[in-house]
Scaffold this motif. Structure first.
Motif, PDB file in Angstrom:
ATOM      1  N   GLY A   1       0.804  -1.213   0.000  1.00 25.97           N
ATOM      2  CA  GLY A   1       0.000   0.000   0.000  1.00 25.97           C
ATOM      3  C   GLY A   1       0.837   1.262   0.000  1.00 25.97           C
ATOM      4  N   LYS A   2       0.143   2.388   0.016  1.00 28.95           N
ATOM      5  CA  LYS A   2       0.779   3.697   0.037  1.00 28.95           C
ATOM      6  C   LYS A   2       1.382   3.938   1.423  1.00 28.95           C
ATOM      7  CE  LYS A   2      -0.093   8.532  -0.966  1.00 28.95           C
ATOM      8  NZ  LYS A   2      -1.071   9.541  -1.354  1.00 28.95           N
ATOM      9  N   THR A   3       2.576   4.503   1.442  1.00 29.01           N
ATOM     10  CA  THR A   3       3.211   4.832   2.720  1.00 29.01           C
ATOM     11  C   THR A   3       3.014   6.319   3.003  1.00 29.01           C
ATOM     12  OG1 THR A   3       5.339   5.220   1.656  1.00 29.01           O
ATOM     13  CG2 THR A   3       4.947   3.015   2.559  1.00 29.01           C
ATOM     14  N   PHE A   4       2.901   6.638   4.277  1.00 23.22           N
ATOM     15  CA  PHE A   4       2.698   8.008   4.719  1.00 23.22           C
ATOM     16  C   PHE A   4       3.652   8.313   5.858  1.00 23.22           C
ATOM     17  CE2 PHE A   4      -1.547   6.796   3.198  1.00 23.22           C
ATOM     18  CZ  PHE A   4      -1.926   7.905   2.461  1.00 23.22           C
ATOM     19  N   SER A   5       4.024   9.577   5.991  1.00 27.56           N
ATOM     20  CA  SER A   5       4.595  10.049   7.250  1.00 27.56           C
ATOM     21  C   SER A   5       3.404  10.205   8.202  1.00 27.56           C
ATOM     22  CB  SER A   5       5.280  11.401   7.053  1.00 27.56           C
ATOM     23  OG  SER A   5       4.312  12.393   6.724  1.00 27.56           O
ATOM     24  N   SER A   6       3.668  10.425   9.471  1.00 27.10           N
ATOM     25  CA  SER A   6       2.562  10.621  10.415  1.00 27.10           C
ATOM     26  C   SER A   6       1.755  11.864  10.057  1.00 27.10           C
ATOM     27  CB  SER A   6       3.089  10.710  11.845  1.00 27.10           C
ATOM     28  OG  SER A   6       3.626   9.463  12.235  1.00 27.10           O
ATOM     29  N   VAL A   7       2.437  12.935   9.661  1.00 18.15           N
ATOM     30  CA  VAL A   7       1.734  14.153   9.249  1.00 18.15           C
ATOM     31  C   VAL A   7       0.926  13.885   7.972  1.00 18.15           C
ATOM     32  CG1 VAL A   7       2.031  16.525   8.429  1.00 18.15           C
ATOM     33  CG2 VAL A   7       3.338  15.715  10.414  1.00 18.15           C
ATOM     34  N   GLY A   8       1.515  13.173   7.019  1.00 18.30           N
ATOM     35  CA  GLY A   8       0.807  12.827   5.787  1.00 18.30           C
ATOM     36  C   GLY A   8      -0.432  11.982   6.051  1.00 18.30           C
ATOM     37  N   PHE A   9      -0.320  11.050   6.998  1.00 21.05           N
ATOM     38  CA  PHE A   9      -1.472  10.215   7.357  1.00 21.05           C
ATOM     39  C   PHE A   9      -2.568  11.070   7.995  1.00 21.05           C
ATOM     40  CE2 PHE A   9      -3.599   7.068  10.239  1.00 21.05           C
ATOM     41  CZ  PHE A   9      -4.163   6.298   9.249  1.00 21.05           C
ATOM     42  N   SER A  10      -2.177  12.034   8.831  1.00 19.17           N
ATOM     43  CA  SER A  10      -3.180  12.910   9.453  1.00 19.17           C
ATOM     44  C   SER A  10      -3.890  13.735   8.376  1.00 19.17           C
ATOM     45  CB  SER A  10      -2.552  13.812  10.519  1.00 19.17           C
ATOM     46  OG  SER A  10      -1.751  14.818   9.939  1.00 19.17           O
TER      47      SER A  10
ATOM     48  N   LYS B   1      -8.756  14.606   4.884  1.00 20.99           N
ATOM     49  CA  LYS B   1      -9.424  14.524   3.575  1.00 20.99           C
ATOM     50  C   LYS B   1     -10.627  13.598   3.637  1.00 20.99           C
ATOM     51  CE  LYS B   1      -5.292  15.197   0.769  1.00 20.99           C
ATOM     52  NZ  LYS B   1      -4.327  14.486  -0.081  1.00 20.99           N
ATOM     53  N   LYS B   2     -10.451  12.446   4.299  1.00 25.31           N
ATOM     54  CA  LYS B   2     -11.563  11.490   4.417  1.00 25.31           C
ATOM     55  C   LYS B   2     -12.724  12.122   5.178  1.00 25.31           C
ATOM     56  CE  LYS B   2      -9.360   7.864   2.656  1.00 25.31           C
ATOM     57  NZ  LYS B   2      -9.624   7.469   1.289  1.00 25.31           N
ATOM     58  N   MET B   3     -12.407  12.814   6.265  1.00 28.86           N
ATOM     59  CA  MET B   3     -13.470  13.457   7.050  1.00 28.86           C
ATOM     60  C   MET B   3     -14.170  14.532   6.216  1.00 28.86           C
ATOM     61  SD  MET B   3     -12.051  13.674  10.956  1.00 28.86           S
ATOM     62  CE  MET B   3     -10.409  14.281  10.597  1.00 28.86           C
ATOM     63  N   ASN B   4     -13.401  15.332   5.474  1.00 32.07           N
ATOM     64  CA  ASN B   4     -13.976  16.409   4.658  1.00 32.07           C
ATOM     65  C   ASN B   4     -14.827  15.874   3.513  1.00 32.07           C
ATOM     66  OD1 ASN B   4     -12.575  18.175   6.295  1.00 32.07           O
ATOM     67  ND2 ASN B   4     -11.007  18.666   4.782  1.00 32.07           N
ATOM     68  N   SER B   5     -14.514  14.651   3.040  1.00 31.37           N
ATOM     69  CA  SER B   5     -15.243  14.084   1.901  1.00 31.37           C
ATOM     70  C   SER B   5     -16.598  13.496   2.297  1.00 31.37           C
ATOM     71  CB  SER B   5     -14.400  13.016   1.207  1.00 31.37           C
ATOM     72  OG  SER B   5     -14.341  11.849   2.001  1.00 31.37           O
ATOM     73  N   GLY B   6     -16.873  13.449   3.579  1.00 34.44           N
ATOM     74  CA  GLY B   6     -18.171  12.962   4.037  1.00 34.44           C
ATOM     75  C   GLY B   6     -18.262  11.458   4.218  1.00 34.44           C
ATOM     76  N   VAL B   7     -17.120  10.773   4.266  1.00 32.14           N
ATOM     77  CA  VAL B   7     -17.134   9.328   4.527  1.00 32.14           C
ATOM     78  C   VAL B   7     -17.765   9.105   5.899  1.00 32.14           C
ATOM     79  CG1 VAL B   7     -15.704   7.292   4.955  1.00 32.14           C
ATOM     80  CG2 VAL B   7     -15.097   8.865   3.119  1.00 32.14           C
ATOM     81  N   LYS B   8     -18.770   8.247   5.944  1.00 34.71           N
ATOM     82  CA  LYS B   8     -19.445   7.976   7.219  1.00 34.71           C
ATOM     83  C   LYS B   8     -18.622   7.007   8.066  1.00 34.71           C
ATOM     84  CE  LYS B   8     -23.737   6.478   9.295  1.00 34.71           C
ATOM     85  NZ  LYS B   8     -24.976   5.769   9.166  1.00 34.71           N
ATOM     86  N   THR B   9     -18.241   5.880   7.488  1.00 37.12           N
ATOM     87  CA  THR B   9     -17.451   4.890   8.216  1.00 37.12           C
ATOM     88  C   THR B   9     -16.262   4.475   7.364  1.00 37.12           C
ATOM     89  OG1 THR B   9     -19.428   4.076   9.345  1.00 37.12           O
ATOM     90  CG2 THR B   9     -17.483   2.663   9.410  1.00 37.12           C
TER      91      THR B   9
END
Length: 157
Positions: free
Chosen positions: A77-86, A91-99
């Motif tokens: 999978g895609k790797t992230f720094s901790s800041v990148g993951f945050s 982005k997920k929260m802003n996109s309206g993902v419920k779960t």
């Protein structure tokens, strides 16, 4: 947004479980978070790798609702720094993902059906960790992501 972590098999290491419980409790201050354990498949000695992945895949897919966004914890999978993951979480929260459902698969990974249903893959490291440790590392990173988003002093740059 709700976050769920699905994992195959229970954690039998009490020290790890204590830490998992601690970070799960901490996460409750920021987001609704659930850790759901899918019991190990019985009689795996009689199953091929493909059969085991298929059976685990059926159990994983049975835990999803149609509106869930599925992200696999996968070495490719895609790797992230901790800041990148945050930032990804924001982005997920802003996109309206419920779960948002993250999944730690069994010892052989995921079935083709689970890969087909997934909307993303995240790698925690190119190193291999025990499935029990991955639970702790992932939950801690989700907690860290929320502290970063809130500018709290947990994460240091």
């Amino acid at each position: 947004m709700n976050i769920k972590l699905l994992a195959i098999g229970k954690t039998d290491n009490k020290a790890l479980q204590t830490l998992i419980d601690d970070y799960t409790k901490r996460l409750g201050f920021y987001v609704k978070f659930d850790l759901e354990i899918i019991p190990d498949i019985k009689n795996v000695k009689n199953l091929s790798e493909a059969q085991q992945k298929e059976k685990e895949g059926e159990l994983i897919l049975s835990k999803l609702s149609p509106t869930d966004q599925l992200i696999l914890l996968d070495e490719n999978g895609k790797t992230f720094s901790s800041v990148g993951f945050s930032e990804e979480m924001q982005k997920k929260m802003n996109s309206g993902v419920k779960t948002l459902v993250y999944v730690i698969g069994g010892p052989y990974g995921f079935s083709p059906e689970v890969y087909a249903k997934a909307q993303g893959k995240v790698s925690l490291s190119s190193m291999t960790f025990s499935h029990q440790m991955v639970r702790l590392f992932f939950i801690e990173q989700v907690y860290r992501a929320f502290t970063i988003l809130r500018n709290e002093p947990y994460h240091h740059q």
